[in-house]
Design an enzyme around this catalytic site. Structure first.
Site, PDB file in Angstrom:
ATOM      1  N   GLU A  17       0.536  -3.150  10.791  1.00  0.00           N
ATOM      2  CA  GLU A  17       0.228  -1.823  10.253  1.00  0.00           C
ATOM      3  C   GLU A  17      -1.274  -1.568  10.347  1.00  0.00           C
ATOM      4  O   GLU A  17      -2.074  -2.441  10.015  1.00  0.00           O
ATOM      5  CB  GLU A  17       0.691  -1.729   8.788  1.00  0.00           C
ATOM      6  CG  GLU A  17       0.420  -0.363   8.181  1.00  0.00           C
ATOM      7  CD  GLU A  17       1.042  -0.204   6.804  1.00  0.00           C
ATOM      8  OE1 GLU A  17       2.258  -0.445   6.654  1.00  0.00           O
ATOM      9  OE2 GLU A  17       0.297   0.154   5.878  1.00  0.00           O
ATOM     10  N   ALA A  51      -3.177  10.208   2.465  1.00  0.00           N
ATOM     11  CA  ALA A  51      -2.693  10.907   1.274  1.00  0.00           C
ATOM     12  C   ALA A  51      -2.815  12.413   1.497  1.00  0.00           C
ATOM     13  O   ALA A  51      -3.853  12.902   1.942  1.00  0.00           O
ATOM     14  CB  ALA A  51      -3.499  10.491   0.061  1.00  0.00           C
ATOM     15  N   ASP A 109       2.189  10.241  -2.136  1.00  0.00           N
ATOM     16  CA  ASP A 109       1.616  10.507  -3.464  1.00  0.00           C
ATOM     17  C   ASP A 109       0.728  11.734  -3.377  1.00  0.00           C
ATOM     18  O   ASP A 109       0.085  11.973  -2.351  1.00  0.00           O
ATOM     19  CB  ASP A 109       0.777   9.302  -3.928  1.00  0.00           C
ATOM     20  CG  ASP A 109       1.650   8.074  -4.109  1.00  0.00           C
ATOM     21  OD1 ASP A 109       2.632   8.157  -4.870  1.00  0.00           O
ATOM     22  OD2 ASP A 109       1.366   7.044  -3.464  1.00  0.00           O
ATOM     23  N   GLN A 174       6.975  -3.211   0.344  1.00  0.00           N
ATOM     24  CA  GLN A 174       5.649  -3.189  -0.256  1.00  0.00           C
ATOM     25  C   GLN A 174       5.108  -4.621  -0.250  1.00  0.00           C
ATOM     26  O   GLN A 174       5.882  -5.573  -0.139  1.00  0.00           O
ATOM     27  CB  GLN A 174       5.794  -2.669  -1.703  1.00  0.00           C
ATOM     28  CG  GLN A 174       4.522  -2.530  -2.491  1.00  0.00           C
ATOM     29  CD  GLN A 174       3.531  -1.611  -1.805  1.00  0.00           C
ATOM     30  OE1 GLN A 174       2.838  -2.055  -0.882  1.00  0.00           O
ATOM     31  NE2 GLN A 174       3.456  -0.369  -2.221  1.00  0.00           N
ATOM     32  N   LYS A 270      -8.167  -5.189  10.583  1.00  0.00           N
ATOM     33  CA  LYS A 270      -8.984  -6.377  10.845  1.00  0.00           C
ATOM     34  C   LYS A 270      -8.192  -7.291  11.781  1.00  0.00           C
ATOM     35  O   LYS A 270      -7.481  -8.198  11.341  1.00  0.00           O
ATOM     36  CB  LYS A 270      -9.304  -7.106   9.520  1.00  0.00           C
ATOM     37  CG  LYS A 270     -10.198  -6.278   8.607  1.00  0.00           C
ATOM     38  CD  LYS A 270     -10.595  -7.059   7.380  1.00  0.00           C
ATOM     39  CE  LYS A 270     -11.475  -6.228   6.470  1.00  0.00           C
ATOM     40  NZ  LYS A 270     -12.724  -5.764   7.070  1.00  0.00           N
TER      41      LYS A 270
HETATM   42  P1  FAD Z   1      10.706   7.713  -3.018  1.00  0.00           P
HETATM   43  O1  FAD Z   1      11.671   6.793  -2.394  1.00  0.00           O
HETATM   44  O2  FAD Z   1      10.998   9.172  -3.006  1.00  0.00           O
HETATM   45  O3  FAD Z   1      10.518   7.236  -4.540  1.00  0.00           O
HETATM   46  C1  FAD Z   1       9.455   7.760  -5.329  1.00  0.00           C
HETATM   47  C2  FAD Z   1       9.770   7.522  -6.804  1.00  0.00           C
HETATM   48  O4  FAD Z   1      10.851   8.389  -7.198  1.00  0.00           O
HETATM   49  C3  FAD Z   1      10.237   6.098  -7.135  1.00  0.00           C
HETATM   50  O5  FAD Z   1       9.757   5.751  -8.406  1.00  0.00           O
HETATM   51  C4  FAD Z   1      11.753   6.213  -7.140  1.00  0.00           C
HETATM   52  O6  FAD Z   1      12.342   5.239  -7.983  1.00  0.00           O
HETATM   53  C5  FAD Z   1      11.943   7.629  -7.688  1.00  0.00           C
HETATM   54  N1  FAD Z   1      13.136   8.296  -7.193  1.00  0.00           N
HETATM   55  C6  FAD Z   1      13.644   8.268  -5.937  1.00  0.00           C
HETATM   56  N2  FAD Z   1      14.751   9.036  -5.853  1.00  0.00           N
HETATM   57  C7  FAD Z   1      14.915   9.596  -7.088  1.00  0.00           C
HETATM   58  C8  FAD Z   1      15.876  10.493  -7.647  1.00  0.00           C
HETATM   59  N3  FAD Z   1      16.907  10.960  -6.934  1.00  0.00           N
HETATM   60  N4  FAD Z   1      15.743  10.849  -8.964  1.00  0.00           N
HETATM   61  C9  FAD Z   1      14.721  10.373  -9.719  1.00  0.00           C
HETATM   62  N5  FAD Z   1      13.788   9.507  -9.238  1.00  0.00           N
HETATM   63  C10 FAD Z   1      13.897   9.131  -7.946  1.00  0.00           C
HETATM   64  N6  FAD Z   1       1.792   6.330   1.362  1.00  0.00           N
HETATM   65  C11 FAD Z   1       1.102   7.230   2.132  1.00  0.00           C
HETATM   66  O7  FAD Z   1       0.608   8.252   1.608  1.00  0.00           O
HETATM   67  N7  FAD Z   1       0.926   7.013   3.478  1.00  0.00           N
HETATM   68  C12 FAD Z   1       1.447   5.926   4.115  1.00  0.00           C
HETATM   69  O8  FAD Z   1       1.281   5.771   5.326  1.00  0.00           O
HETATM   70  C13 FAD Z   1       2.174   4.973   3.343  1.00  0.00           C
HETATM   71  N8  FAD Z   1       2.726   3.876   3.922  1.00  0.00           N
HETATM   72  C14 FAD Z   1       3.497   3.017   3.172  1.00  0.00           C
HETATM   73  C15 FAD Z   1       4.134   1.946   3.809  1.00  0.00           C
HETATM   74  C16 FAD Z   1       4.937   1.070   3.099  1.00  0.00           C
HETATM   75  C17 FAD Z   1       5.625  -0.064   3.812  1.00  0.00           C
HETATM   76  C18 FAD Z   1       5.111   1.259   1.692  1.00  0.00           C
HETATM   77  C19 FAD Z   1       5.968   0.301   0.900  1.00  0.00           C
HETATM   78  C20 FAD Z   1       4.484   2.315   1.036  1.00  0.00           C
HETATM   79  C21 FAD Z   1       3.684   3.214   1.766  1.00  0.00           C
HETATM   80  N9  FAD Z   1       3.057   4.319   1.171  1.00  0.00           N
HETATM   81  C22 FAD Z   1       2.337   5.220   1.933  1.00  0.00           C
HETATM   82  C23 FAD Z   1       3.136   4.528  -0.277  1.00  0.00           C
HETATM   83  C24 FAD Z   1       4.272   5.486  -0.714  1.00  0.00           C
HETATM   84  O9  FAD Z   1       4.046   6.772  -0.180  1.00  0.00           O
HETATM   85  C25 FAD Z   1       4.247   5.520  -2.240  1.00  0.00           C
HETATM   86  O10 FAD Z   1       4.668   4.296  -2.753  1.00  0.00           O
HETATM   87  C26 FAD Z   1       4.997   6.680  -2.883  1.00  0.00           C
HETATM   88  O11 FAD Z   1       4.634   6.695  -4.270  1.00  0.00           O
HETATM   89  C27 FAD Z   1       6.517   6.564  -2.838  1.00  0.00           C
HETATM   90  O12 FAD Z   1       7.023   6.885  -1.615  1.00  0.00           O
HETATM   91  P2  FAD Z   1       8.595   6.592  -1.320  1.00  0.00           P
HETATM   92  O13 FAD Z   1       8.914   7.118  -0.008  1.00  0.00           O
HETATM   93  O14 FAD Z   1       8.915   5.173  -1.616  1.00  0.00           O
HETATM   94  O15 FAD Z   1       9.236   7.539  -2.472  1.00  0.00           O
END
Ligand code: FAD
Length: 285
Positions: A17, A51, A109, A174, A270
């Site tokens: 990544e 973001a 986020d 994560q 890196k």
């Molecule tokens: P979701 O799966 O939508 O979940 C978000 C929250 O809502 C969780 O707490 C979940 O439990 C809750 N939730 C889900 N569905 C429901 C529902 N139906 N009702 C109520 N609650 C619900 N961020 C960036 O900005 N750019 C990136 O490039 C990026 N890359 C990432 C790569 C990886 C491998 C990982 C693990 C994370 C990355 N992130 C990135 C961070 C990610 O965007 C954040 O963790 C964000 O807060 C959640 O995204 P998600 O797609 O997991 O959200």
């Protein structure tokens, strides 16, 4: 090529990544980074999405650049929290015209200065929108300790199942610093009948501010054995980087012994860290 096909050929699938430079003017720095990473022959490289979409254009450009320059498959990260569905359609058109076939679809986020949402947004909506096109392979984010906003890991796994039902075919985890947490998570996925491939996200620790910033954002637990190293080398950055590398390598060796399907290395741009890891763990022979 769809990256799902790699998982059918050989495991663990190895991916790196990277993040785009903040200013378009520093595109050269990413050229150097990707050149060095390409020499390690990963199965694919993923490119984060800033973001609120701040590095959106760079993400798409870099995904296209890597694919065309090194013939290495790319996975473009995409978030939906700050975009309308029409804007997402335009981004998908752009990805398609650039020949990018794989998307890590996330909610993302809100930027710190943004007002709160009036209606909740979730990744599953983005996944469903992408899936409708039948043109992309879709991956989703998974949280071995539960997402930081979620009340419990069990609840988070139920939501994860919705992402898979919507069309996600690969989960990328994560960061985690205790393999037992991942193994327990994998058991829970199995119990929940979530059967898509899982790639384990590994981040080598290379500085104290790095680990403090990242764990405060995502809530990953620092186990006692890692805390000992952080305390021991707090004032010795080079020694800390070496200890962090060895720690990540031990995690990967153990994961490989347990027949993990994929290793996703958060390279933090890196390449020398990725190079050491690949060399010392035999990820690429
Ligand atoms: P979701 O799966 O939508 O979940 C978000 C929250 O809502 C969780 O707490 C979940 O439990 C809750 N939730 C889900 N569905 C429901 C529902 N139906 N009702 C109520 N609650 C619900 N961020 C960036 O900005 N750019 C990136 O490039 C990026 N890359 C990432 C790569 C990886 C491998 C990982 C693990 C994370 C990355 N992130 C990135 C961070 C990610 O965007 C954040 O963790 C964000 O807060 C959640 O995204 P998600 O797609 O997991 O959200």
């Amino acid at each position: 090529m769809y990256i799902g096909d790699f998982f059918k050929k050989r495991q663990p699938v190895v991916s790196f990544e990277i993040f785009p430079p903040k200013q378009t003017s520093s595109f050269e720095s990413i050229v150097t980074t990707t050149k060095q990473l390409s020499l390690l022959k990963p199965d694919f490289i993923s490119i984060t999405y800033g973001a609120g979409g701040s590095t959106q254009r760079n993400t798409l450009e870099i995904a296209e650049y890597i694919k065309k320059t090194y013939a290495i498959e790319t996975l473009a990260h995409l978030t939906c929290i700050s975009n309308t569905t029409q804007e997402i359609e335009a981004i998908l058109d752009d990805l398609q015209s650039r020949g990018v076939k794989n998307i890590l679809a996330m909610r993302g986020d809100l930027p710190a200065e943004a007002p709160p949402l009036t209606t909740p947004v979730y990744a599953k909506q983005l996944i469903a929108q992408i899936k409708k096109r039948q043109q992309f392979f879709i991956a989703a984010a998974a949280y071995p300790e539960g997402h930081i906003e979620c009340s419990s890991l069990e609840q988070d796994i139920l939501y994860l199942k919705e992402k898979v039902a919507a069309g996600a075919e690969l989960l990328i985890s994560q960061i985690f610093f205790e393999n037992q947490l991942l193994y327990a998570f994998m058991d829970k996925l199995q119990q929940a009948n979530i059967n898509v491939a899982l790639s384990a996200g590994i981040m080598p620790v290379f500085s104290l501010p790095q680990i403090q910033r990242i764990t405060s954002l995502c809530g990953a637990t620092i186990p006692a054995k890692l805390q000992v190293l952080l305390d021991k080398y707090a004032d010795k950055p080079q020694d800390l980087e070496q200890a962090g590398l060895e720690y990540a390598q031990q995690q990967i060796s153990d994961l490989c012994a347990q027949k993990i399907q994929g290793i996703h290395i958060y390279t933090m741009n890196k390449p020398h860290l990725a190079e050491e890891i690949v060399k010392n763990t035999g990820l690429r022979k």
